[in-house]
Design a protein around this motif. Sequence first.
Motif, mmCIF file in Angstrom:
data_model
loop_
_atom_site.group_PDB
_atom_site.id
_atom_site.type_symbol
_atom_site.label_atom_id
_atom_site.label_comp_id
_atom_site.label_asym_id
_atom_site.label_seq_id
_atom_site.Cartn_x
_atom_site.Cartn_y
_atom_site.Cartn_z
ATOM 1 N N ASN A 1 0.816 -1.203 0.000
ATOM 2 C CA ASN A 1 0.000 0.000 0.000
ATOM 3 C C ASN A 1 0.859 1.266 0.000
ATOM 4 O OD1 ASN A 1 -2.419 -1.370 -0.060
ATOM 5 N ND2 ASN A 1 -2.624 -1.452 2.159
ATOM 6 N N GLU A 2 1.983 1.208 0.729
ATOM 7 C CA GLU A 2 2.876 2.369 0.736
ATOM 8 C C GLU A 2 3.432 2.634 -0.657
ATOM 9 O OE1 GLU A 2 5.813 1.447 3.607
ATOM 10 O OE2 GLU A 2 4.540 1.897 5.333
ATOM 11 N N LEU A 3 3.848 1.556 -1.332
ATOM 12 C CA LEU A 3 4.351 1.716 -2.694
ATOM 13 C C LEU A 3 3.250 2.210 -3.625
ATOM 14 C CD1 LEU A 3 6.472 -1.563 -3.015
ATOM 15 C CD2 LEU A 3 7.342 0.767 -2.758
ATOM 16 N N LYS B 1 -7.322 17.559 3.453
ATOM 17 C CA LYS B 1 -5.999 17.585 4.078
ATOM 18 C C LYS B 1 -5.085 16.456 3.606
ATOM 19 C CE LYS B 1 -7.105 21.177 6.417
ATOM 20 N NZ LYS B 1 -6.542 22.486 6.024
ATOM 21 N N ASP B 2 -5.638 15.448 2.931
ATOM 22 C CA ASP B 2 -4.794 14.369 2.423
ATOM 23 C C ASP B 2 -4.165 14.822 1.104
ATOM 24 O OD1 ASP B 2 -4.227 11.233 2.659
ATOM 25 O OD2 ASP B 2 -4.583 11.713 0.551
ATOM 26 N N PRO B 3 -2.828 14.947 1.022
ATOM 27 C CA PRO B 3 -2.180 15.508 -0.170
ATOM 28 C C PRO B 3 -2.365 14.643 -1.416
ATOM 29 C CG PRO B 3 -0.537 14.599 1.331
ATOM 30 C CD PRO B 3 -1.841 14.571 2.063
ATOM 31 N N VAL B 4 -2.374 13.342 -1.251
ATOM 32 C CA VAL B 4 -2.538 12.468 -2.418
ATOM 33 C C VAL B 4 -3.921 12.637 -3.018
ATOM 34 C CG1 VAL B 4 -2.586 10.077 -3.208
ATOM 35 C CG2 VAL B 4 -0.849 10.807 -1.578
ATOM 36 N N LEU B 5 -4.947 12.622 -2.183
ATOM 37 C CA LEU B 5 -6.313 12.766 -2.667
ATOM 38 C C LEU B 5 -6.541 14.160 -3.246
ATOM 39 C CD1 LEU B 5 -9.093 11.566 -3.036
ATOM 40 C CD2 LEU B 5 -9.645 12.213 -0.685
ATOM 41 N N ALA B 6 -5.969 15.198 -2.613
ATOM 42 C CA ALA B 6 -6.125 16.565 -3.113
ATOM 43 C C ALA B 6 -5.490 16.700 -4.502
ATOM 44 C CB ALA B 6 -5.486 17.542 -2.138
ATOM 45 N N GLY B 7 -4.274 16.205 -4.665
ATOM 46 C CA GLY B 7 -3.626 16.263 -5.974
ATOM 47 C C GLY B 7 -4.384 15.460 -7.012
ATOM 48 N N PHE B 8 -4.946 14.344 -6.594
ATOM 49 C CA PHE B 8 -5.707 13.511 -7.505
ATOM 50 C C PHE B 8 -6.938 14.263 -8.024
ATOM 51 C CE2 PHE B 8 -9.168 10.399 -8.050
ATOM 52 C CZ PHE B 8 -8.631 9.620 -9.055
ATOM 53 N N LEU B 9 -7.657 14.939 -7.130
ATOM 54 C CA LEU B 9 -8.864 15.676 -7.534
ATOM 55 C C LEU B 9 -8.518 16.861 -8.429
ATOM 56 C CD1 LEU B 9 -10.956 15.568 -4.245
ATOM 57 C CD2 LEU B 9 -11.428 14.356 -6.376
ATOM 58 N N MET B 10 -7.400 17.552 -8.164
ATOM 59 C CA MET B 10 -6.989 18.667 -9.019
ATOM 60 C C MET B 10 -6.694 18.168 -10.430
ATOM 61 S SD MET B 10 -4.622 20.905 -6.421
ATOM 62 C CE MET B 10 -4.275 22.144 -7.670
ATOM 63 N N SER C 1 -15.289 18.118 3.222
ATOM 64 C CA SER C 1 -14.405 18.352 4.375
ATOM 65 C C SER C 1 -13.749 17.026 4.781
ATOM 66 C CB SER C 1 -15.197 18.929 5.545
ATOM 67 O OG SER C 1 -14.354 19.072 6.681
ATOM 68 N N ILE C 2 -12.428 16.953 4.569
ATOM 69 C CA ILE C 2 -11.634 15.797 5.038
ATOM 70 C C ILE C 2 -10.493 16.379 5.859
ATOM 71 C CG2 ILE C 2 -10.226 13.819 4.357
ATOM 72 C CD1 ILE C 2 -11.844 13.633 1.820
ATOM 73 N N LYS C 3 -10.582 16.214 7.181
ATOM 74 C CA LYS C 3 -9.625 16.846 8.080
ATOM 75 C C LYS C 3 -8.473 15.914 8.479
ATOM 76 C CE LYS C 3 -13.186 19.887 10.017
ATOM 77 N NZ LYS C 3 -13.863 20.363 11.244
ATOM 78 N N HIS C 4 -8.405 14.746 7.880
ATOM 79 C CA HIS C 4 -7.352 13.790 8.247
ATOM 80 C C HIS C 4 -6.665 13.261 7.000
ATOM 81 C CE1 HIS C 4 -10.765 13.526 11.074
ATOM 82 N NE2 HIS C 4 -9.826 13.574 12.008
ATOM 83 N N GLU C 5 -5.429 12.866 7.150
ATOM 84 C CA GLU C 5 -4.766 12.120 6.089
ATOM 85 C C GLU C 5 -5.306 10.685 6.099
ATOM 86 O OE1 GLU C 5 -0.581 12.179 5.952
ATOM 87 O OE2 GLU C 5 -0.409 14.364 6.058
ATOM 88 N N LEU C 6 -5.465 10.125 4.922
ATOM 89 C CA LEU C 6 -6.017 8.773 4.825
ATOM 90 C C LEU C 6 -4.981 7.737 5.237
ATOM 91 C CD1 LEU C 6 -7.859 9.016 1.391
ATOM 92 C CD2 LEU C 6 -8.759 9.486 3.663
ATOM 93 N N ARG C 7 -5.459 6.647 5.784
ATOM 94 C CA ARG C 7 -4.558 5.543 6.110
ATOM 95 C C ARG C 7 -3.906 5.002 4.841
ATOM 96 N NH1 ARG C 7 -7.601 1.670 10.517
ATOM 97 N NH2 ARG C 7 -7.470 3.093 12.296
ATOM 98 N N VAL C 8 -2.684 4.512 5.021
ATOM 99 C CA VAL C 8 -1.955 3.979 3.868
ATOM 100 C C VAL C 8 -2.725 2.839 3.216
ATOM 101 C CG1 VAL C 8 0.153 2.773 3.159
ATOM 102 C CG2 VAL C 8 0.286 4.666 4.775
ATOM 103 N N GLU C 9 -3.288 1.948 4.043
ATOM 104 C CA GLU C 9 -3.957 0.773 3.502
ATOM 105 C C GLU C 9 -5.298 1.081 2.850
ATOM 106 O OE1 GLU C 9 -4.523 0.696 8.043
ATOM 107 O OE2 GLU C 9 -2.934 1.126 6.581
ATOM 108 N N THR C 10 -5.848 2.288 3.069
ATOM 109 C CA THR C 10 -7.144 2.622 2.476
ATOM 110 C C THR C 10 -7.047 3.713 1.410
ATOM 111 O OG1 THR C 10 -7.545 4.219 4.262
ATOM 112 C CG2 THR C 10 -8.409 2.000 4.562
ATOM 113 N N SER C 11 -5.921 4.400 1.337
ATOM 114 C CA SER C 11 -5.763 5.490 0.374
ATOM 115 C C SER C 11 -5.977 5.009 -1.050
ATOM 116 C CB SER C 11 -4.368 6.120 0.524
ATOM 117 O OG SER C 11 -4.153 7.084 -0.465
#
Length: 535
Positions: free
Chosen positions: A317-319, A382-391, A411-421
């Motif tokens: 998931n990290e990779l 607040k999750d950078p991966v999801l934010a960049g993905f939506l942009m 409104s997403i105030k947390h970074e997503l877990r690695v295993e669920t991102s």
Amino acid sequence: MKRKFKLSTIITLFGCMVVLISLLVTDILITTTTSDRIRSNQEEKAQIVSRTVAESTIVKESLIKKENTTAVQAYTNEVQSITEMMFIVVIDINGIRYSHPNPERIGEPFVGGDEKAVLKGEEYVSISEGTLGDSLRAFTPIYDNSGNQIGAIVVGISLDIVDFALHQNHRNIIRGSLLGIIVGIIGALLLATYIKRMLFGLEPYQISKLLEERSTMLQCVHEGILAVDEYQKITLVNKSARRLFEKAGLHDDPIGMKITDYLPNTKLGHVMETGKSELDEEHVLNGIAILTNREPLIVNNKVVGVIVTFRDKTRLNELARQLTGVRTYVEALRAQSHEFMNRLHVILGMVQMEAYDELVVFIRKIVDLRNQDTELITKSIKDPVLAGFLMGKMSYARERNVLFTISRDTSIKHELRVETSQEIITIIGNLIDNAIEALASSEIKELSVELKEQNGKFKITISDSGPGITEENKKKIFEKGFSTKGDNRGFGLYLMKQSIERLNGYYKINTSEKGTTFEVEIDADLMKDGVENDN
């Protein structure tokens, strides 16, 4: 370099050596035993003859009367001929011969020097040299009716005859031994051929090298590898597998244990029953998510075991998260570059037309729109991966002339877990892509996305103004490979459904001719990874 002998040579030499030693020992034992038996039989035969002659009336009367009669000579010659003895000699108490194979020696003293004991009443067997050569002699005393010794009988067997019998017996043993050696050599060659065929023609040093290479290879790979036999007992575990087991709190040596006792719910029994592979299956091991592949080992159309490979899903998931972030960033840059080139053409045209006032208004709109999109996404998510993905998806939508809006309630105030991102991006990405494709033939092309936490649930809502989904297709859109857009399609919604199931969520579809809305809900606690950030 040390010479390496072939397996067939080793087995043949070893087999011949074993047979040769066995036959040699057997030959010695049999020869010794047989020689003793032959000698004993000859002695017994001589004693029987001597005892028989000693009881003869003719012999006794001749000794009592002390007369050398021709009857004694005739009698002993007849017995000697029948029994095939070398000689039968009758002597009186003084050692004088009353019979002899050579009549000229009758009346002469007995020769040999071993007759003294018999004249004293002893019965025995001895070997000595007489007038007829070396012989085995049986001595028996002769008594009259009153029990007084009156002479003795000496029966002789030629030692040449005894030796001949021994040699004949020994030759038979040697012939048998040679036959045994030949059979042993043939058997060793056949055994060597059979073993080599069973080993696929490999020599011992080749098998040893293959075993060392296999062991080194299995221990060096980063994936965990576990093998079980047909009785579901663990036969092999490499270092990576042991590290993962220790991480999961399993410290016992698994070799020899039954897989169901060491790792419950592995489903290996099902693989052994069906003989079919199971790939990329998720399994939870004491709280650690692992991704497993199960391959049956089939020999001669029979399942003889199973090989299991697995990796820690957290690392995967990290990779995946890193790769997703890079891919999203590249897609966003590509879309923005294309969009920026289109706007540069518009600006160039306005400059050439000297429409400077309109140009200023156009540029201000571009700047305001870009700032609004960026500010809304970065503040709400607040999750950078999801934010960049939506942009990136917003730029992609503008390329397709689709009005893409992010709900201000997002409104997403947390970074997503690695295993669920990765699962969330799979869900949102496939829903957005399907919506943009559905809007291709629509006059009104609008798409809205809302992401928020509500009542302990993480809710995803994606709506479009497309033509909707028919009732017939609504039942099939989540099937693998089903698509209304052509061949080699129909995987997006199938993958989305799998991701929702892995996150223990559920989905709902509302569709009509005016558009379609997908709603997905997931337990919010599954999403959080870190501390709240309200800045």
